[in-house]
Design a protein around this motif. Structure first.
Motif, PDB file in Angstrom:
ATOM      1  N   VAL A 123       0.801  -1.174   0.079  1.00 34.69           N
ATOM      2  CA  VAL A 123      -0.246  -0.012   0.032  1.00 34.69           C
ATOM      3  C   VAL A 123       0.854   1.188  -0.243  1.00 34.69           C
ATOM      4  O   VAL A 123       0.546   2.332  -0.620  1.00 34.69           O
ATOM      5  CB  VAL A 123      -0.916  -0.263   1.096  1.00 34.69           C
ATOM      6  CG1 VAL A 123      -1.655   1.216   1.217  1.00 34.69           C
ATOM      7  CG2 VAL A 123      -2.048  -1.257   0.913  1.00 34.69           C
ATOM      8  N   ASP A 124       1.830   1.101   0.480  1.00 32.47           N
ATOM      9  CA  ASP A 124       2.908   2.189   0.463  1.00 32.47           C
ATOM     10  C   ASP A 124       3.470   2.553  -0.912  1.00 32.47           C
ATOM     11  O   ASP A 124       3.353   3.765  -1.110  1.00 32.47           O
ATOM     12  CB  ASP A 124       4.236   1.876   1.363  1.00 32.47           C
ATOM     13  CG  ASP A 124       4.205   2.062   2.871  1.00 32.47           C
ATOM     14  OD1 ASP A 124       2.891   2.760   3.152  1.00 32.47           O
ATOM     15  OD2 ASP A 124       5.049   1.632   3.632  1.00 32.47           O
ATOM     16  N   HIS A 125       3.575   1.666  -1.584  1.00 34.57           N
ATOM     17  CA  HIS A 125       4.047   1.802  -3.111  1.00 34.57           C
ATOM     18  C   HIS A 125       2.948   2.240  -3.838  1.00 34.57           C
ATOM     19  O   HIS A 125       2.991   3.172  -4.554  1.00 34.57           O
ATOM     20  CB  HIS A 125       4.749   0.546  -3.708  1.00 34.57           C
ATOM     21  CG  HIS A 125       5.136   0.459  -4.819  1.00 34.57           C
ATOM     22  ND1 HIS A 125       6.511   0.780  -5.300  1.00 34.57           N
ATOM     23  CD2 HIS A 125       4.691   0.965  -6.260  1.00 34.57           C
ATOM     24  CE1 HIS A 125       6.805   1.009  -6.470  1.00 34.57           C
ATOM     25  NE2 HIS A 125       5.545   0.900  -7.052  1.00 34.57           N
ATOM     26  N   LEU A 126       1.798   1.824  -3.596  1.00 41.01           N
ATOM     27  CA  LEU A 126       0.727   2.358  -4.304  1.00 41.01           C
ATOM     28  C   LEU A 126       0.146   3.899  -3.953  1.00 41.01           C
ATOM     29  O   LEU A 126       0.003   4.627  -4.780  1.00 41.01           O
ATOM     30  CB  LEU A 126      -0.754   1.502  -3.747  1.00 41.01           C
ATOM     31  CG  LEU A 126      -2.040   2.045  -3.838  1.00 41.01           C
ATOM     32  CD1 LEU A 126      -2.108   2.174  -5.820  1.00 41.01           C
ATOM     33  CD2 LEU A 126      -3.242   1.186  -3.506  1.00 41.01           C
ATOM     34  N   GLU A 127       0.331   4.280  -2.674  1.00 42.09           N
ATOM     35  CA  GLU A 127       0.289   5.664  -2.455  1.00 42.09           C
ATOM     36  C   GLU A 127       1.346   6.311  -3.003  1.00 42.09           C
ATOM     37  O   GLU A 127       1.110   7.736  -3.640  1.00 42.09           O
ATOM     38  CB  GLU A 127       0.430   5.918  -0.769  1.00 42.09           C
ATOM     39  CG  GLU A 127       0.347   7.348  -0.188  1.00 42.09           C
ATOM     40  CD  GLU A 127       0.292   7.431   1.278  1.00 42.09           C
ATOM     41  OE1 GLU A 127      -0.281   8.448   1.470  1.00 42.09           O
ATOM     42  OE2 GLU A 127       0.620   6.517   1.903  1.00 42.09           O
ATOM     43  N   PHE A 128       2.587   5.787  -3.014  1.00 37.38           N
ATOM     44  CA  PHE A 128       3.559   6.548  -3.792  1.00 37.38           C
ATOM     45  C   PHE A 128       3.426   6.899  -5.188  1.00 37.38           C
ATOM     46  O   PHE A 128       3.545   7.976  -5.967  1.00 37.38           O
ATOM     47  CB  PHE A 128       4.890   6.026  -3.510  1.00 37.38           C
ATOM     48  CG  PHE A 128       6.216   6.598  -4.252  1.00 37.38           C
ATOM     49  CD1 PHE A 128       6.577   7.946  -4.177  1.00 37.38           C
ATOM     50  CD2 PHE A 128       6.774   5.606  -5.131  1.00 37.38           C
ATOM     51  CE1 PHE A 128       7.778   8.306  -4.740  1.00 37.38           C
ATOM     52  CE2 PHE A 128       7.767   6.244  -5.795  1.00 37.38           C
ATOM     53  CZ  PHE A 128       8.257   7.586  -5.650  1.00 37.38           C
ATOM     54  N   ALA A 129       2.815   5.851  -5.909  1.00 37.66           N
ATOM     55  CA  ALA A 129       2.520   5.807  -7.357  1.00 37.66           C
ATOM     56  C   ALA A 129       1.492   6.948  -7.674  1.00 37.66           C
ATOM     57  O   ALA A 129       1.326   7.686  -8.314  1.00 37.66           O
ATOM     58  CB  ALA A 129       1.913   4.551  -7.666  1.00 37.66           C
ATOM     59  N   ILE A 130       0.298   6.925  -6.648  1.00 37.63           N
ATOM     60  CA  ILE A 130      -0.745   7.691  -6.886  1.00 37.63           C
ATOM     61  C   ILE A 130      -0.335   9.468  -6.813  1.00 37.63           C
ATOM     62  O   ILE A 130      -0.512  10.013  -7.762  1.00 37.63           O
ATOM     63  CB  ILE A 130      -1.775   7.534  -5.683  1.00 37.63           C
ATOM     64  CG1 ILE A 130      -2.490   6.308  -6.109  1.00 37.63           C
ATOM     65  CG2 ILE A 130      -2.854   8.664  -5.770  1.00 37.63           C
ATOM     66  CD1 ILE A 130      -3.270   5.797  -4.654  1.00 37.63           C
ATOM     67  N   LYS A 131       0.684   9.443  -5.656  1.00 38.96           N
ATOM     68  CA  LYS A 131       1.168  10.708  -5.670  1.00 38.96           C
ATOM     69  C   LYS A 131       2.164  11.324  -6.782  1.00 38.96           C
ATOM     70  O   LYS A 131       2.201  12.242  -7.184  1.00 38.96           O
ATOM     71  CB  LYS A 131       1.610  10.992  -4.294  1.00 38.96           C
ATOM     72  CG  LYS A 131       0.673  11.006  -2.968  1.00 38.96           C
ATOM     73  CD  LYS A 131       1.491  11.173  -1.706  1.00 38.96           C
ATOM     74  CE  LYS A 131       0.027  10.957  -0.811  1.00 38.96           C
ATOM     75  NZ  LYS A 131       0.641  11.119   0.727  1.00 38.96           N
ATOM     76  N   GLU A 132       3.188  10.358  -7.182  1.00 39.25           N
ATOM     77  CA  GLU A 132       3.845  10.531  -8.384  1.00 39.25           C
ATOM     78  C   GLU A 132       3.122  11.055  -9.344  1.00 39.25           C
ATOM     79  O   GLU A 132       3.461  11.787 -10.389  1.00 39.25           O
ATOM     80  CB  GLU A 132       4.878   9.429  -8.411  1.00 39.25           C
ATOM     81  CG  GLU A 132       6.094   9.600  -7.550  1.00 39.25           C
ATOM     82  CD  GLU A 132       6.998  10.682  -7.899  1.00 39.25           C
ATOM     83  OE1 GLU A 132       7.932  10.616  -8.907  1.00 39.25           O
ATOM     84  OE2 GLU A 132       6.939  11.720  -7.144  1.00 39.25           O
ATOM     85  N   LEU A 133       1.999  10.154  -9.999  1.00 30.41           N
ATOM     86  CA  LEU A 133       1.494  10.394 -11.275  1.00 30.41           C
ATOM     87  C   LEU A 133       0.645  11.730 -11.070  1.00 30.41           C
ATOM     88  O   LEU A 133       0.741  12.541 -12.078  1.00 30.41           O
ATOM     89  CB  LEU A 133       0.068   9.185 -11.187  1.00 30.41           C
ATOM     90  CG  LEU A 133       0.844   7.788 -11.622  1.00 30.41           C
ATOM     91  CD1 LEU A 133      -0.563   7.031 -11.443  1.00 30.41           C
ATOM     92  CD2 LEU A 133       1.365   7.804 -13.020  1.00 30.41           C
ATOM     93  N   ALA A 134       0.300  12.164  -9.926  1.00 27.21           N
ATOM     94  CA  ALA A 134      -0.440  13.482  -9.777  1.00 27.21           C
ATOM     95  C   ALA A 134       0.581  14.620 -10.075  1.00 27.21           C
ATOM     96  O   ALA A 134       0.305  15.735 -10.827  1.00 27.21           O
ATOM     97  CB  ALA A 134      -1.092  13.597  -8.396  1.00 27.21           C
ATOM     98  N   ARG A 135       1.663  14.341  -9.266  1.00 29.40           N
ATOM     99  CA  ARG A 135       2.928  15.255  -9.252  1.00 29.40           C
ATOM    100  C   ARG A 135       3.425  15.384 -10.728  1.00 29.40           C
ATOM    101  O   ARG A 135       3.535  16.745 -11.508  1.00 29.40           O
ATOM    102  CB  ARG A 135       3.887  14.977  -8.471  1.00 29.40           C
ATOM    103  CG  ARG A 135       5.173  15.680  -8.619  1.00 29.40           C
ATOM    104  CD  ARG A 135       6.531  15.483  -7.708  1.00 29.40           C
ATOM    105  NE  ARG A 135       7.044  14.217  -8.277  1.00 29.40           N
ATOM    106  CZ  ARG A 135       7.929  14.356  -9.501  1.00 29.40           C
ATOM    107  NH1 ARG A 135       8.223  15.639  -9.932  1.00 29.40           N
ATOM    108  NH2 ARG A 135       8.489  13.173  -9.967  1.00 29.40           N
ATOM    109  N   LEU A 136       3.628  14.621 -11.597  1.00 31.16           N
ATOM    110  CA  LEU A 136       4.064  14.542 -13.100  1.00 31.16           C
ATOM    111  C   LEU A 136       3.165  15.027 -13.807  1.00 31.16           C
ATOM    112  O   LEU A 136       3.510  16.103 -14.680  1.00 31.16           O
ATOM    113  CB  LEU A 136       4.606  13.239 -13.450  1.00 31.16           C
ATOM    114  CG  LEU A 136       5.620  12.437 -12.800  1.00 31.16           C
ATOM    115  CD1 LEU A 136       5.662  11.084 -12.796  1.00 31.16           C
ATOM    116  CD2 LEU A 136       6.837  13.158 -13.164  1.00 31.16           C
ATOM    117  N   TYR A 137       1.877  14.685 -13.640  1.00 32.70           N
ATOM    118  CA  TYR A 137       0.567  15.153 -14.660  1.00 32.70           C
ATOM    119  C   TYR A 137       0.414  16.887 -14.343  1.00 32.70           C
ATOM    120  O   TYR A 137       0.037  17.560 -15.191  1.00 32.70           O
ATOM    121  CB  TYR A 137      -0.358  14.379 -14.631  1.00 32.70           C
ATOM    122  CG  TYR A 137      -0.194  13.079 -15.267  1.00 32.70           C
ATOM    123  CD1 TYR A 137       0.858  12.769 -16.194  1.00 32.70           C
ATOM    124  CD2 TYR A 137      -0.839  11.743 -14.711  1.00 32.70           C
ATOM    125  CE1 TYR A 137       1.095  11.558 -16.701  1.00 32.70           C
ATOM    126  CE2 TYR A 137      -0.684  10.543 -15.112  1.00 32.70           C
ATOM    127  CZ  TYR A 137       0.236  10.554 -16.029  1.00 32.70           C
ATOM    128  OH  TYR A 137       0.555   9.115 -16.571  1.00 32.70           O
TER     129      TYR A 137
END
Length: 297
Positions: A123-137
């Motif tokens: 779940v940590d990795h999932l949260e990181f992915a969600i936030k990274e996608l939002a940051r990049l886009y």
């Protein structure tokens, strides 16, 4: 008919069977012909790779939304995932919906030569992915740029408290597994209706008024004039997972005539808030008459 405050139904099918290019094209077109709203691709070893499959689906369909149901987020580097998601959204003309989950099949991690992290670490990795996608886009200079501003709408799927809390904070669609709590890495088991309702209430409280769509993955669909007999047959297959009465009430089990199943779906929308139902590929044709009936209302 849709009453005030109720969401219109959406129906999806999750394609899970491998096959040739021609077979893939034919079934993608069939999903659209039958009136489904969403064509989804699962993320498991041994079946079609999600992004190429969706790009091909987008090339041979015109209307259906295209969804990953759901990506095993720990398998992906978020920066590389962002590129693939944005590129796919371009190639399918903005029809992509991005489904993400924390992963649960231990054998697939082992087959990939990867350690199977704890549930918390996944779940940590999932949260990181969600936030990274939002940051990049959010970066106006990001390329390739997704067609949909900010990236495709996000679906998050699962059942645990922390994962569903993440979904309540970030997702446009929250996908409920309809499964019971089991030991991490163990096979999934169907949940009772009361247990599913507890999960939807948990999320509703954390949404705090924010609008989100509730999705359910339906495991069994059978059109029959003998509802009781069909339920007994299913009960014999699932063993002691649920009592017969619990099975009859479970929202992941749709059994009866076309009209009875339509009534079940209307009742599930009222009780649980589900307006978006996904079936597995073997039930593509089975649910189609129900989809047609409800789309006429």
């Amino acid at each position: 008919m849709v009453s005030d405050g109720e969401k219109a139904f959406r129906f999806g099918v999750n394609l899970v069977l491998p096959g040739s290019r021609d077979e893939w094209v034919a079934k993608c077109r069939r999903v659209e012909e039958l009136g489904y709203d969403v064509l989804s691709v699962a993320d498991h070893l041994g079946i079609a790779p999600p992004f190429p499959a969706l790009v091909l689906a987008g090339a041979v369909t015109e209307r259906v939304r295209l969804n990953t149901f759901v990506l095993n987020a720990p398998f992906y580097n978020p920066v590389l995932l962002a590129r693939d998601v944005a590129g796919t959204d371009q190639f399918v003309s903005g029809r992509l919906e991005l489904g993400l989950g924390a992963g649960y099949v231990k054998a697939e991690f082992e087959a990939a030569g990867m350690p199977f992290p704890s549930a918390g670490a996944r779940v940590d990795h999932l949260e990181f992915a969600i936030k990274e996608l939002a940051r990049l886009y959010a970066d106006p200079e990001y390329a390739p740029k997704p067609v949909q501003p900010g990236g495709p709408p996000l679906m998050i799927g699962g059942r645990g408290d922390r994962l569903l809390s993440l979904a309540a904070e970030h997702a446009a669609t929250i996908a409920f597994s309809g499964t019971a709590k089991v030991r991490d890495g163990s096979p999934l088991m169907l949940a009772t209706a009361d247990a599913v309702e507890e999960r939807t209430r948990f999320v509703t409280e954390r949404l705090a008024g924010r609008d989100a769509e509730f999705n359910l993955l339906v495991q069994f669909v059978q059109i029959t004039d003998d509802r009781e007999g069909a339920l007994r047959e299913i009960h014999a297959r699932v063993g002691e997972m649920l009592t017969l009465d619990e099975l009859a009430e479970a929202p992941t089990v749709l059994v009866g005539t076309v009209e009875e199943i339509a009534e079940q779906l209307v009742a599930h929308r009222a009780r649980f808030g589900f307006s978006y139902f996904t079936v597995l590929e073997p039930n593509l044709e089975v649910l189609a008459p129900v989809v047609e009936l409800l789309c006429r209302r």
